[in-house]
Design a protein around this motif. Structure first.
Motif, short mmCIF file in Angstrom:
data_model
loop_
_atom_site.label_atom_id
_atom_site.label_comp_id
_atom_site.label_asym_id
_atom_site.label_seq_id
_atom_site.Cartn_x
_atom_site.Cartn_y
_atom_site.Cartn_z
N LEU A 45 55.42 19.36 91.79
CA LEU A 45 54.06 19.39 91.25
C LEU A 45 54.03 20.22 89.98
O LEU A 45 54.74 21.22 89.86
N ARG A 46 53.18 19.79 89.05
CA ARG A 46 53.00 20.50 87.79
C ARG A 46 51.77 21.40 87.88
O ARG A 46 50.91 21.20 88.75
N VAL A 47 51.67 22.34 86.94
CA VAL A 47 50.49 23.20 86.85
C VAL A 47 49.25 22.31 86.72
O VAL A 47 49.23 21.37 85.93
N GLY A 48 48.24 22.61 87.54
CA GLY A 48 47.00 21.85 87.52
C GLY A 48 46.95 20.75 88.56
O GLY A 48 45.87 20.24 88.88
N ASP A 49 48.10 20.39 89.13
CA ASP A 49 48.10 19.36 90.17
C ASP A 49 47.43 19.89 91.44
O ASP A 49 47.53 21.09 91.76
N VAL A 50 46.81 19.00 92.20
CA VAL A 50 46.22 19.35 93.49
C VAL A 50 47.34 19.39 94.53
O VAL A 50 48.03 18.40 94.75
N ALA A 51 47.51 20.57 95.17
CA ALA A 51 48.57 20.73 96.17
C ALA A 51 48.06 20.47 97.57
O ALA A 51 48.80 19.95 98.42
N ASP A 66 49.53 28.67 87.02
CA ASP A 66 50.63 28.86 86.05
C ASP A 66 51.28 30.24 86.13
O ASP A 66 52.10 30.58 85.28
N CYS A 67 50.93 30.99 87.18
CA CYS A 67 51.43 32.36 87.26
C CYS A 67 51.67 32.72 88.72
O CYS A 67 50.84 32.44 89.57
N SER A 68 52.82 33.33 89.02
CA SER A 68 53.12 33.72 90.39
C SER A 68 52.36 35.00 90.74
O SER A 68 51.81 35.67 89.86
N ASP A 69 52.37 35.36 92.01
CA ASP A 69 51.67 36.58 92.44
C ASP A 69 52.26 37.82 91.79
O ASP A 69 51.58 38.83 91.65
N ASP A 70 53.55 37.76 91.42
CA ASP A 70 54.15 38.92 90.77
C ASP A 70 54.22 38.76 89.25
O ASP A 70 55.01 39.42 88.58
N GLY A 71 53.40 37.86 88.71
CA GLY A 71 53.20 37.82 87.26
C GLY A 71 54.17 36.97 86.47
O GLY A 71 54.15 36.99 85.24
N ARG A 72 55.03 36.19 87.14
CA ARG A 72 55.98 35.35 86.40
C ARG A 72 55.32 34.03 86.01
O ARG A 72 54.48 33.50 86.74
N SER A 73 55.70 33.52 84.86
CA SER A 73 55.14 32.27 84.36
C SER A 73 55.74 31.09 85.12
O SER A 73 56.96 30.91 85.14
N VAL A 74 54.88 30.30 85.77
CA VAL A 74 55.32 29.20 86.62
C VAL A 74 55.14 27.87 85.89
O VAL A 74 54.08 27.62 85.30
N THR A 75 56.20 27.04 85.92
CA THR A 75 56.10 25.73 85.26
C THR A 75 55.86 24.60 86.26
O THR A 75 55.23 23.60 85.94
N LYS A 84 57.36 26.24 99.83
CA LYS A 84 57.08 26.10 98.39
C LYS A 84 58.13 26.85 97.59
O LYS A 84 58.43 28.01 97.85
N LYS A 85 58.68 26.16 96.60
CA LYS A 85 59.60 26.82 95.67
C LYS A 85 58.94 26.88 94.31
O LYS A 85 58.47 25.85 93.80
N GLU A 86 58.90 28.08 93.75
CA GLU A 86 58.35 28.25 92.41
C GLU A 86 59.47 28.12 91.38
O GLU A 86 60.54 28.69 91.56
N HIS A 87 59.19 27.39 90.32
CA HIS A 87 60.13 27.28 89.20
C HIS A 87 59.50 27.98 87.99
O HIS A 87 58.34 27.72 87.66
N TYR A 88 60.28 28.86 87.35
CA TYR A 88 59.72 29.74 86.34
C TYR A 88 60.12 29.30 84.92
O TYR A 88 61.13 28.62 84.73
N ALA A 89 59.31 29.77 83.97
CA ALA A 89 59.55 29.43 82.57
C ALA A 89 60.89 29.96 82.09
O ALA A 89 61.50 29.40 81.17
N ASP A 90 61.38 31.05 82.73
CA ASP A 90 62.67 31.62 82.29
C ASP A 90 63.87 30.90 82.92
O ASP A 90 65.01 31.35 82.75
#
Lengths: 148, 79
Positions: A87-93, A38-47, A125-131
């Motif tokens: 994929l959602r947080v907790g899914d097996v990638a 749920d968190c990127s390497d640079d600390g952003r909240s990942v959805t 991989k593309k990360e999608h953030y809470a913001d």
């Protein structure tokens, strides 16, 4: 079956992958399960994450990696499954399952395989953030253009 | 020719598969220049990427054929 890579849009069952590599002559199965955090390497909240793959080339790269792992560590059977799509947080990638006679080969080949896949397999991989933002993220160890 | 684009490059080029007309004797470098088209963001993304020709990594000086399948591969992020 010596090596198998499955690229799939469906949920991955690690136990099913283990069943593919197990055999009566194998006393060890080592499994790595990569899970959406749920968190990127640079600390952003990942959805959620979106993965995409160049599947034909990914399969060839995996065959090379599996061959390298066997040459380095010894006889084993390796299977990999990697998700594509959203994929959602907790899914097996990703799952790497390795079976061998004894545990050292299974542990070493499993570690080698996931590290090499992250470095070399044509998967993105593309990360999608809470913001509301999003970004394509490259692995720190990814091979770069011009590198040999 | 058929060019597959992935990830950031797919978004920049407006699709996962683009068809490009190339001049006879064009190299991988020529194709990359043509795709970049003097656009800074495209140029940066392409220069950070590798190019595969028919499933194998290709050198910039390789001469292309009309039937080749080219894939543009940004730095990977699997796992």
């Amino acid at each position: 079956m010596a090596a198998l890579l499955r690229v799939t849009a469906e949920p991955i069952d690690p136990r099913a992958l283990e069943a593919l590599v197990r055999g009566d002559d194998c006393g060890a199965v080592a499994t790595f399960i990569g899970v959406v955090r749920d968190c990127s390497d640079d600390g952003r909240s990942v959805t959620r994450l979106s993965y995409e793959a160049y599947e034909t080339m990914a399969r060839e790269e995996f065959a090379r990696i599996a061959g390298e792992a066997k040459a380095r560590f010894g006889t084993c059977t390796i299977a990999v499954a990697h998700r594509v799509g959203d994929l959602r947080v907790g899914d097996v990638a990703v799952v790497v399952a390795v079976a061998s006679r004894h545990r050292d080969v299974a542990f070493d080949a499993c570690r080698y395989t996931i590290d090499a896949l992250k470095q070399r397999a044509p998967i993105w991989k593309k990360e999608h953030y809470a913001d509301g933002g999003s970004d394509w993220r490259e692995n720190r160890c990814a091979e770069q253009a011009g590198a040999s | 020719m058929r060019v597959l684009a992935f990830a950031r490059l797919r978004e920049l080029l407006g699709g996962g598969e683009v068809h490009v007309a190339i001049a006879d004797g064009s190299t991988v470098a020529d194709l990359v220049r043509q795709l970049a088209g003097h656009r800074a963001e495209h140029t940066a993304a392409l220069s950070a990427s590798r190019v595969a020709r028919n499933g194998r990594l290709a050198g910039l000086d390789e001469v292309l054929g009309e039937d080749d399948e080219i894939a543009l591969l940004p730095p990977v992020g699997g796992g």
